[in-house]
Design an enzyme around this catalytic site. Structure first.
Site, short mmCIF file in Angstrom:
data_model
loop_
_atom_site.label_atom_id
_atom_site.label_comp_id
_atom_site.label_asym_id
_atom_site.label_seq_id
_atom_site.Cartn_x
_atom_site.Cartn_y
_atom_site.Cartn_z
N VAL A 107 2.16 -0.80 7.04
CA VAL A 107 2.12 -0.25 5.68
C VAL A 107 1.69 1.22 5.70
CG1 VAL A 107 1.09 -0.45 3.38
CG2 VAL A 107 1.71 -2.51 4.65
N CYS A 108 0.70 1.53 6.53
CA CYS A 108 0.21 2.91 6.62
C CYS A 108 1.31 3.86 7.10
CB CYS A 108 -0.98 2.99 7.56
SG CYS A 108 -2.40 2.01 7.04
N THR A 109 2.15 3.38 8.02
CA THR A 109 3.24 4.21 8.52
C THR A 109 4.23 4.52 7.41
OG1 THR A 109 3.00 3.27 10.74
CG2 THR A 109 5.10 4.34 10.23
#
Length: 223
Positions: free
Chosen positions: A45-47
């Site tokens: 998700v962070c990517t």
């Protein structure tokens, strides 16, 4: 976010980033700023979030907004991970990442700014950073804060829309209604008397008639 309220001066912290050591107020200069945290490097998700933020970086720059990210990972991890983010965006591997990422290995800044998520922990049982967003004005004061859990990715198009609203309403005595987009009509605040509003907004003020007969829904074209 203990001790940090809207209108408070944002802390002038020092930090190590992928672009070198910074002092936050000096980094901002006369720009607006967005500081946002993410739970961990090399996570899905962070990517997608930092990929979207990178794609919108030119739009934020056009609005005189400097972006900076933060997590509890090391500078080495940040620098390696940005290559994955650029690949996710189908960018050339040699491209420079458009904004710095703070390495907060000791969690000092995350604790000071209330960024830790007690429900999300690493393999050692230590809490990770939540998905926080802070928007800071040119006066170095906090204008907006958002806090998302690790399981919910942020909408950076919405953050861009919020910046448009904050900058518009900082210069004009108007408010933006639900789902407002730049260029659409805005609202006249209730504390402006009718005669003053007529003089202040020469493009005209439209009042919607309501069953209560109270004239509080007033619109005007965006200044």
């Amino acid at each position: 976010m203990p001790g940090l309220l809207l209108g408070d001066e944002f802390p002038n912290f020092e930090a190590e980033t992928t672009n070198g050591k910074i002092k936050f107020h000096d980094f901002l200069g006369d720009s607006w700023g967005i500081l946002f945290s993410h739970p961990r490097d090399y996570t899905p998700v962070c990517t997608t979030e930092l990929g979207r933020a990178a794609k919108l970086s030119d739009e934020f720059s056009r609005r005189n907004v400097k972006m900076i990210a933060l997590s509890i990972d090391s500078l080495e991890d940040h620098r390696g991970w940005t290559k994955d983010i650029l690949a996710y965006n189908d960018e050339e591997s040699g491209c420079a990442f458009p904004f710095p990422i703070i390495a907060d290995n000791q969690r000092e800044l995350a604790v000071a700014l209330g960024m830790l998520d007690p429900d999300e922990k690493d393999k050692d049982g230590m809490p990770l950073t939540a998905r926080c967003v802070f928007v800071i004005g040119q006066d170095k004061k906090l204008k907006l804060s958002l806090l998302y859990p690790a399981t919910t990715g942020r909408n950076f198009d919405e953050i861009l829309r919020v910046v448009d609203s904050l900058q518009l309403t900082a210069k004009n005595r108007v408010a933006t209604p639900a789902d407002w987009q730049p260029g659409e009509r805005v609202m006249v605040p209730p504390n402006i008397p009718e005669e003053e509003a007529a003089a202040m907004f020469p493009a005209g003020v439209y009042t919607k008639e309501l069953p209560s007969e109270r004239k509080y829904l007033r619109y005007t074209p965006q200044p």
